[in-house]
Design a protein around this motif. Sequence first.
Motif, PDB file in Angstrom:
ATOM      1  N   GLN A  54      -6.704   4.175  -6.324  1.00  0.00           N
ATOM      2  CA  GLN A  54      -7.989   4.411  -5.664  1.00  0.00           C
ATOM      3  C   GLN A  54      -8.082   5.862  -5.199  1.00  0.00           C
ATOM      4  O   GLN A  54      -7.336   6.289  -4.311  1.00  0.00           O
ATOM      5  CB  GLN A  54      -8.145   3.461  -4.467  1.00  0.00           C
ATOM      6  CG  GLN A  54      -8.094   1.992  -4.849  1.00  0.00           C
ATOM      7  CD  GLN A  54      -8.186   1.068  -3.655  1.00  0.00           C
ATOM      8  OE1 GLN A  54      -8.371   1.527  -2.527  1.00  0.00           O
ATOM      9  NE2 GLN A  54      -8.075  -0.230  -3.894  1.00  0.00           N
ATOM     10  N   ASP A  63      -3.420  -0.696  -8.503  1.00  0.00           N
ATOM     11  CA  ASP A  63      -4.815  -0.285  -8.430  1.00  0.00           C
ATOM     12  C   ASP A  63      -4.850   1.105  -7.802  1.00  0.00           C
ATOM     13  O   ASP A  63      -4.510   1.273  -6.632  1.00  0.00           O
ATOM     14  CB  ASP A  63      -5.616  -1.286  -7.589  1.00  0.00           C
ATOM     15  CG  ASP A  63      -7.092  -0.902  -7.473  1.00  0.00           C
ATOM     16  OD1 ASP A  63      -7.559  -0.111  -8.313  1.00  0.00           O
ATOM     17  OD2 ASP A  63      -7.756  -1.386  -6.545  1.00  0.00           O
ATOM     18  N   GLY A  99      -2.706   3.287 -13.450  1.00  0.00           N
ATOM     19  CA  GLY A  99      -2.884   1.846 -13.340  1.00  0.00           C
ATOM     20  C   GLY A  99      -2.287   1.089 -14.507  1.00  0.00           C
ATOM     21  O   GLY A  99      -1.960  -0.095 -14.390  1.00  0.00           O
ATOM     22  N   LYS A 100      -2.131   1.761 -15.642  1.00  0.00           N
ATOM     23  CA  LYS A 100      -1.495   1.138 -16.802  1.00  0.00           C
ATOM     24  C   LYS A 100      -0.014   1.469 -16.891  1.00  0.00           C
ATOM     25  O   LYS A 100       0.784   0.665 -17.380  1.00  0.00           O
ATOM     26  CB  LYS A 100      -2.200   1.593 -18.085  1.00  0.00           C
ATOM     27  CG  LYS A 100      -1.607   0.967 -19.339  1.00  0.00           C
ATOM     28  CD  LYS A 100      -2.332   1.403 -20.603  1.00  0.00           C
ATOM     29  CE  LYS A 100      -1.710   0.730 -21.826  1.00  0.00           C
ATOM     30  NZ  LYS A 100      -2.374   1.129 -23.081  1.00  0.00           N
ATOM     31  N   ASN A 136       0.838  -1.204   0.000  1.00  0.00           N
ATOM     32  CA  ASN A 136       0.000   0.000   0.000  1.00  0.00           C
ATOM     33  C   ASN A 136       0.869   1.249   0.000  1.00  0.00           C
ATOM     34  O   ASN A 136       1.821   1.343   0.773  1.00  0.00           O
ATOM     35  CB  ASN A 136      -0.884   0.025   1.251  1.00  0.00           C
ATOM     36  CG  ASN A 136      -2.153  -0.774   1.081  1.00  0.00           C
ATOM     37  OD1 ASN A 136      -3.039  -0.375   0.334  1.00  0.00           O
ATOM     38  ND2 ASN A 136      -2.225  -1.899   1.753  1.00  0.00           N
ATOM     39  N   SER A 181       1.394  -4.981 -10.757  1.00  0.00           N
ATOM     40  CA  SER A 181       0.066  -4.412 -10.989  1.00  0.00           C
ATOM     41  C   SER A 181      -0.148  -3.269 -10.015  1.00  0.00           C
ATOM     42  O   SER A 181       0.479  -3.222  -8.946  1.00  0.00           O
ATOM     43  CB  SER A 181      -1.030  -5.465 -10.823  1.00  0.00           C
ATOM     44  OG  SER A 181      -1.141  -5.874  -9.474  1.00  0.00           O
TER      45      SER A 181
END
Length: 432
Positions: free
Chosen positions: A79, A77, A405-406, A50, A75
């Motif tokens: 948020q 994510d 994210g990409k 995190n 990866s």
Amino acid sequence: MDHKGDSDSYASAGNLAPPPPPTGRRVVMGIKDVSDLEELELPSETMPLNMGPSHPAMHGTVRMVMEVEGEKISSADIQVGYLHRCFEKESEYATYTQIFPYTDRLNYVSPMLNNVGYALAVEKLLEIDKKVPERAQYIRVIVGEISRITDHLTCLGASAMELGAFTPFLYNIKFREWLWELLEELSGARLTHSYVRIGGVSGDLTEGFGDKLRDVLRRGREVLVDVDKLLTRNRIFRDRMDGVGIITKEDIGAWGITGPMARASGVAYDIRKDHPYLVYGDLDFDVPIGSVGDNFDRFAVRIEEMHQSMRMIEQALDKIPDGPVMLNDPRVALPAKSETYNSIEAMISHFKLIMDGIRVPPGEVYSFTEGGNGELGFYIVSDGTGRPWKCRVRPPSFANTAILGKVLPGLFLADVVPTFGMVNMIGGECDR
């Protein structure tokens, strides 16, 4: 210290026999000879990590949940939503004039640009956008470009500091402070100005404002030269920025990215040039673009954009005409404070416009401007009352942040800091 030999020393330590001499062969997990094994793989798994929402490198309260293999990101994510300001819902319960302080808090580093963007949307719905006094339009350009410079200074200074370059941060903040002092002189507030009004601006330029601004720009150019010397050819800085976080032209269009991030990837789109508003069509300026689309291109584009903004400000100061700074229409324009305090008619007019609101005809409009980080749009739906039925903002930071994210997978953990810094996500406008 005198030793009899390695064998005696080893035996004296309680060992039964001296170590065997090196043979050039490796011993792995009890296997004495692995010369016939091509590769020995150990079982591995990714680790969740995190970053945020409270992290020193997160410019806004955003959370990144990443899967990492060692130091490499597999990866990510992204948020958002940890700094929800309720802008759109609050706007439904405020009159059109009362919404200006809310716009200040969208992008709190360049609030004047938010003021201008919102005012243009309401004026378009009122069909008075062509009637705003020319002097007020020039003033809007001046204060807007000052805000753009302060936005870029904050972004580049903070990002350099996060990479260990503290001196450029201090230089940038020094320049930013000079500009904020001028805006405070003009509006009465250092950061959340609420200076622009529907139909114009709240007050004319203060005495000597133009000369002070020219002097600040002169000194500011010297600051940017110093920053350039410290960073542009700095080996450490370039190693952290070059080739990191590349975004292609195709991704720019697919993700709806605008502003300096899009131009750094070679997309020469600038609303001030492609869809001129206010008096930008009368000003001469260039649109800087990059060729690689990496973090350094985004840094370099913002540096050049500050030079172009200063160029526009000086042209506006040269061309600004005399005249009023507010539309002469009591149905829209707030009376001057001096009249409000000394005239019952002006006081009643002020009260009605603030509490009941400007009567905007029923309809809907989308108006967009070039914000500090890209296309800043306001979509307003009017039901004919003094309060908008719907006031939605299109924040550039939202689309710009989404592509992380990409972009992040394949990079290293250390690359997150410069990449996120060059996105320049502002939590207030992203979460709105």
